[in-house]
Design a protein around this motif. Structure first.
Motif, mmCIF file in Angstrom:
data_model
loop_
_atom_site.group_PDB
_atom_site.id
_atom_site.type_symbol
_atom_site.label_atom_id
_atom_site.label_comp_id
_atom_site.label_asym_id
_atom_site.label_seq_id
_atom_site.Cartn_x
_atom_site.Cartn_y
_atom_site.Cartn_z
ATOM 1 N N UNK A 85 0.788 -1.237 0.000
ATOM 2 C CA UNK A 85 0.000 0.000 0.000
ATOM 3 C C UNK A 85 0.821 1.290 0.000
ATOM 4 N N UNK A 86 2.110 1.208 0.284
ATOM 5 C CA UNK A 86 2.902 2.437 0.359
ATOM 6 C C UNK A 86 4.014 2.514 -0.683
ATOM 7 N N UNK A 87 4.286 1.425 -1.385
ATOM 8 C CA UNK A 87 5.375 1.414 -2.354
ATOM 9 C C UNK A 87 5.093 2.263 -3.575
ATOM 10 N N UNK A 88 6.162 2.769 -4.168
ATOM 11 C CA UNK A 88 6.039 3.523 -5.416
ATOM 12 C C UNK A 88 5.570 2.579 -6.521
ATOM 13 N N UNK A 89 4.809 3.113 -7.468
ATOM 14 C CA UNK A 89 4.289 2.323 -8.583
ATOM 15 C C UNK A 89 4.787 2.945 -9.891
ATOM 16 N N UNK A 90 5.403 2.140 -10.717
ATOM 17 C CA UNK A 90 5.861 2.574 -12.023
ATOM 18 C C UNK A 90 4.733 2.368 -13.026
ATOM 19 N N UNK A 91 4.443 3.386 -13.828
ATOM 20 C CA UNK A 91 3.412 3.302 -14.859
ATOM 21 C C UNK A 91 4.118 3.171 -16.202
ATOM 22 N N UNK A 92 3.777 2.104 -16.928
ATOM 23 C CA UNK A 92 4.420 1.831 -18.213
ATOM 24 C C UNK A 92 3.356 1.587 -19.279
ATOM 25 N N UNK A 96 3.347 -6.267 -21.189
ATOM 26 C CA UNK A 96 4.675 -6.852 -21.416
ATOM 27 C C UNK A 96 5.739 -6.036 -20.677
ATOM 28 N N UNK A 97 5.657 -4.724 -20.768
ATOM 29 C CA UNK A 97 6.608 -3.853 -20.079
ATOM 30 C C UNK A 97 6.416 -3.916 -18.566
ATOM 31 N N UNK A 98 5.161 -3.976 -18.108
ATOM 32 C CA UNK A 98 4.892 -4.071 -16.670
ATOM 33 C C UNK A 98 5.460 -5.366 -16.104
ATOM 34 N N UNK A 99 5.277 -6.470 -16.823
ATOM 35 C CA UNK A 99 5.819 -7.748 -16.355
ATOM 36 C C UNK A 99 7.337 -7.718 -16.284
ATOM 37 N N UNK A 100 7.969 -7.133 -17.293
ATOM 38 C CA UNK A 100 9.432 -7.059 -17.312
ATOM 39 C C UNK A 100 9.949 -6.243 -16.136
ATOM 40 N N UNK A 102 8.350 -5.637 -13.284
ATOM 41 C CA UNK A 102 8.001 -6.337 -12.046
ATOM 42 C C UNK A 102 9.053 -7.377 -11.706
ATOM 43 N N UNK A 103 9.640 -8.009 -12.716
ATOM 44 C CA UNK A 103 10.684 -9.013 -12.477
ATOM 45 C C UNK A 103 11.910 -8.423 -11.805
ATOM 46 N N UNK A 104 12.078 -7.102 -11.873
ATOM 47 C CA UNK A 104 13.218 -6.456 -11.219
ATOM 48 C C UNK A 104 12.929 -6.145 -9.752
ATOM 49 N N UNK A 105 11.680 -6.403 -9.308
ATOM 50 C CA UNK A 105 11.342 -6.210 -7.899
ATOM 51 C C UNK A 105 10.548 -4.966 -7.581
ATOM 52 N N UNK A 106 10.159 -4.196 -8.586
ATOM 53 C CA UNK A 106 9.357 -3.003 -8.325
ATOM 54 C C UNK A 106 7.896 -3.292 -8.657
ATOM 55 N N UNK A 107 7.004 -2.407 -8.247
ATOM 56 C CA UNK A 107 5.588 -2.526 -8.577
ATOM 57 C C UNK A 107 5.366 -1.741 -9.867
ATOM 58 N N UNK A 108 4.839 -2.417 -10.870
ATOM 59 C CA UNK A 108 4.590 -1.767 -12.154
ATOM 60 C C UNK A 108 3.158 -2.036 -12.586
ATOM 61 N N UNK A 109 2.577 -1.072 -13.277
ATOM 62 C CA UNK A 109 1.208 -1.207 -13.766
ATOM 63 C C UNK A 109 1.085 -0.567 -15.130
ATOM 64 N N UNK A 110 -0.048 -0.824 -15.756
ATOM 65 C CA UNK A 110 -0.375 -0.213 -17.032
ATOM 66 C C UNK A 110 -1.891 -0.156 -17.163
ATOM 67 N N UNK A 111 -2.338 0.742 -17.983
ATOM 68 C CA UNK A 111 -3.767 0.788 -18.312
ATOM 69 C C UNK A 111 -4.038 -0.135 -19.496
#
Length: 129
Positions: A85-92, A96-100, A102-111
């Motif tokens: 709930x507090x981690x930064x989220x990367x928007x990509x 495919x980019x979000x999954x890649x 996420x594999x590095x350990x960050x939270x990623x999302x896309x619309x």
């Protein structure tokens, strides 16, 4: 025997495969609690043309199409966003980019892609970095 999402995606992609598309991925959109919501099937042809379609359960199995979203389309990775709930989220752009990322350990999302940003429900990212 119950058809799995992967089996359904293969069945529903058969016409595209016959046109030279090769399946690349099946992206699962999940509710914040981690349960499956719907899927996006991704296939690509040697000439670079993409075939991306949503797939949903219909009560009997699976069909192409996405559920109705009265508050906007959900973001990809809602379960990961809710779990931290507090981690930064990367928007990509794109699953495919979000999954890649996420594999590095960050939270990623896309619309879903650049064309879908205005139809998305960005509410889960309020007050987030």
């Amino acid at each position: 025997m119950t058809e799995t999402p992967k089996e359904a995606a293969r069945r529903l992609t058969a016409p595209a495969i016959a046109q030279g598309f090769t399946p690349e991925a099946l992206h699962t959109y999940r509710h914040p609690d981690g349960s499956d919501w719907y899927w996006r099937i991704r296939a690509k042809r040697a000439d670079g043309e993409k075939w991306v379609r949503p797939m949903q359960r219909n009560g009997y199995g699976f069909q192409l199409g996405q559920p109705s979203f009265p508050n906007g389309r959900p973001l990809y990775g809602l379960d990961r966003i809710a779990a931290n709930a507090t981690g930064a989220v990367w928007i990509v752009e794109g699953e495919k980019a979000a999954d890649a990322l996420t594999k590095t350990g960050v939270i990623a999302t896309t619309s879903g892609g650049s064309q879908s940003a205005s139809a998305a429900d960005w509410g889960p990212l309020r007050a987030r970095s």
